[in-house]
Write an enzyme that holds these catalytic residues in place. Structure first.
Site, PDB file in Angstrom:
ATOM      1  N   ASP A  91       0.861  -1.179   0.000  1.00  0.00           N
ATOM      2  CA  ASP A  91       0.000   0.000   0.000  1.00  0.00           C
ATOM      3  C   ASP A  91       0.903   1.236   0.000  1.00  0.00           C
ATOM      4  OD1 ASP A  91       0.934   0.235   2.560  1.00  0.00           O
ATOM      5  OD2 ASP A  91      -1.004   0.025   3.540  1.00  0.00           O
ATOM      6  N   ASP A 265      -7.874  -7.162  -0.379  1.00  0.00           N
ATOM      7  CA  ASP A 265      -7.013  -7.378   0.773  1.00  0.00           C
ATOM      8  C   ASP A 265      -7.844  -7.056   1.997  1.00  0.00           C
ATOM      9  OD1 ASP A 265      -6.775  -4.331   0.510  1.00  0.00           O
ATOM     10  OD2 ASP A 265      -5.801  -4.746   2.428  1.00  0.00           O
ATOM     11  N   CYS A 303     -13.234 -28.790   5.570  1.00  0.00           N
ATOM     12  CA  CYS A 303     -12.083 -27.905   5.351  1.00  0.00           C
ATOM     13  C   CYS A 303     -10.798 -28.734   5.394  1.00  0.00           C
ATOM     14  CB  CYS A 303     -12.052 -26.815   6.424  1.00  0.00           C
ATOM     15  SG  CYS A 303     -10.641 -25.700   6.241  1.00  0.00           S
ATOM     16  N   CYS A 308      -8.390 -27.969  10.866  1.00  0.00           N
ATOM     17  CA  CYS A 308      -9.573 -28.826  10.734  1.00  0.00           C
ATOM     18  C   CYS A 308      -9.217 -30.294  10.528  1.00  0.00           C
ATOM     19  CB  CYS A 308     -10.452 -28.339   9.584  1.00  0.00           C
ATOM     20  SG  CYS A 308     -11.155 -26.705   9.899  1.00  0.00           S
ATOM     21  N   HIS A 334      -6.660 -21.526   9.421  1.00  0.00           N
ATOM     22  CA  HIS A 334      -7.995 -21.912   8.951  1.00  0.00           C
ATOM     23  C   HIS A 334      -8.678 -20.757   8.207  1.00  0.00           C
ATOM     24  CE1 HIS A 334     -12.136 -23.176   8.689  1.00  0.00           C
ATOM     25  NE2 HIS A 334     -12.436 -21.992   9.191  1.00  0.00           N
TER      26      HIS A 334
HETATM   27 ZN   LIG Z   1     -10.075 -25.306   8.421  1.00  0.00          ZN
END
Ligand SMILES: [Zn+2]
Length: 374
Positions: A91, A265, A303, A308, A334
């Site tokens: 940025d 973003d 997932c 997970c 995650h």
């Molecule tokens: Zn996950």
């Protein structure tokens, strides 16, 4: 010279594309995790790459104050310094400087500000911002702009936008063209359609390698944000990438892709991961909540992330309650993985011409809410 953008297909207004940079390609629509100070917080570069992330964002403001752009350049640039060999976007520093309030002084030439950490005085101008981003070796450099405050009256939004357009022109002149490197302009103008149009016209007249929509997700409601995209995006050239800055939640990404945005973003998945929040196909949940204490199931059985695949909600809950660093690491992993799952899903759906069905299924799952407690 500059960046190549190839539009591979469309579904309605949504676009499937590919950006080729000096450090590799970016499949769009793309989500870019925020690597503020040369690190996506709580993740190694290798784990960031394993989520499917192809490009990360570095913050000019933070890196210029510490460790300093000249130091990063001497050490081989930001890719080498942080061991991220893929594309990097930076940025301009404008957004953080403007949010310093009483610590900064704006003039027509730039901004003088005091470092919030040690009180030292610094100056950013359009030329210096471009120079810093060059020193960092950003594949995608952003124009230095004044992020218009919210709420704002139309005359103030107009003069702020016009200052940013002057700065955009100065930045364009300062930018050093190199193969695989590009400079993006930033459309401002608050939520006023005529100002957004004026800004888009000014930027396309200057000519940039991509166009960002700035000044949104600053407090306006979501309908107003989408309405602003609806009026702004048709003003931008179809053969250049479009980037919605600082957005957002999963449903915001989906709604913006449907309207023709290619890049995002946001700190949300990483920041949430450090505060026990998980984004899932079935909405948001807080792992600090006592209902997860005895739950042997993963956050999301579908997932593929390590949190997970390998860990129960009960264990993640325990890590968070015990303030173990691994809790923040796994939840961040995650969340970034889930955000990239959304982008993979959107790209596949646009390619297949089935975006409408994909979005209907996404919304239905989000509305179901989390799996019932045991
Ligand atoms: Zn996950």
């Amino acid at each position: 010279m500059s960046l190549a953008f190839k539009l591979l297909g469309t579904d309605g207004l949504a676009r499937r594309g590919r950006i080729t940079t000096a450090h590799g390609t970016i499949e769009t629509p793309a989500f870019m995790p925020v690597g503020t100070a040369g690190t996506v917080k709580a993740m190694t570069p290798q784990s960031v790459a394993e989520t499917g992330t192809e490009i990360v964002l570095g913050n000019t403001f933070h890196l210029m104050l510490r460790p300093g752009a000249e130091r990063v350049a001497k050490l081989g640039g930001l890719h080498k310094f942080m061991n991220w060999p893929g594309p990097i976007i930076t940025d301009s520093g404008g957004f953080q400087v403007m949010s310093l309030a009483e610590l900064r002084k704006l003039d027509p030439d730039g901004v003088t500000f005091r470092s919030p950490s040690d009180g030292s005085t610094h100056r950013l101008t359009p030329e210096r911002s471009i120079e810093i981003q060059h020193l960092l070796d950003a594949d995608i450099t952003m124009s230095f702009d004044e992020c218009t405050t919210w709420p704002v009256e139309e005359p103030a939004a107009a003069s702020s936008m016009r200052l940013s357009m002057k700065w955009a022109e100065r930045g364009r002149r300062a930018f050093v063209e190199r193969q695989g490197y590009g400079l993006f302009g930033i459309v401002q103008g608050g939520v006023f359609p005529s100002l957004r149009e004026e800004s888009a016209k000014a930027l396309t007249a200057i000519g940039f390698d991509g166009y960002a929509v700035g000044g949104l997700a600053v407090g306006e409601d979501k309908e107003l944000m989408f309405a602003t995209l609806d009026t702004t995006l048709p003003q931008l050239p179809a053969d250049k990438p479009r980037y919605l800055m600082g957005v957002g939640r999963p449903a915001d990404l989906v709604g913006a892709v449907r309207r023709g945005i290619d890049m995002f973003d946001c700190v949300m998945p990483t920041r949430a991961g450090r505060t026990a929040q998980a984004f899932t196909r079935r909405g948001e949940l807080n792992l600090r909540n006592a209902r997860h204490r005895d739950d042997p199931r993963p956050i999301d059985e579908h997932c593929a992330c390590p949190a997970c695949r390998n860990h129960s909600r009960a264990y993640l809950h325990h890590l968070i309650r015990s303030e173990e660093i691994l809790g923040a690491m796994l939840l961040t992993w995650h969340n970034v993985h889930y955000y990239q799952d959304i982008m993979r899903g959107l790209r596949g759906a646009i390619e297949a011409g089935s975006l409408g069905h994909w979005i209907a299924a996404f919304e239905a799952e989000q509305e179901r809410g989390d799996i019932p407690s045991l």
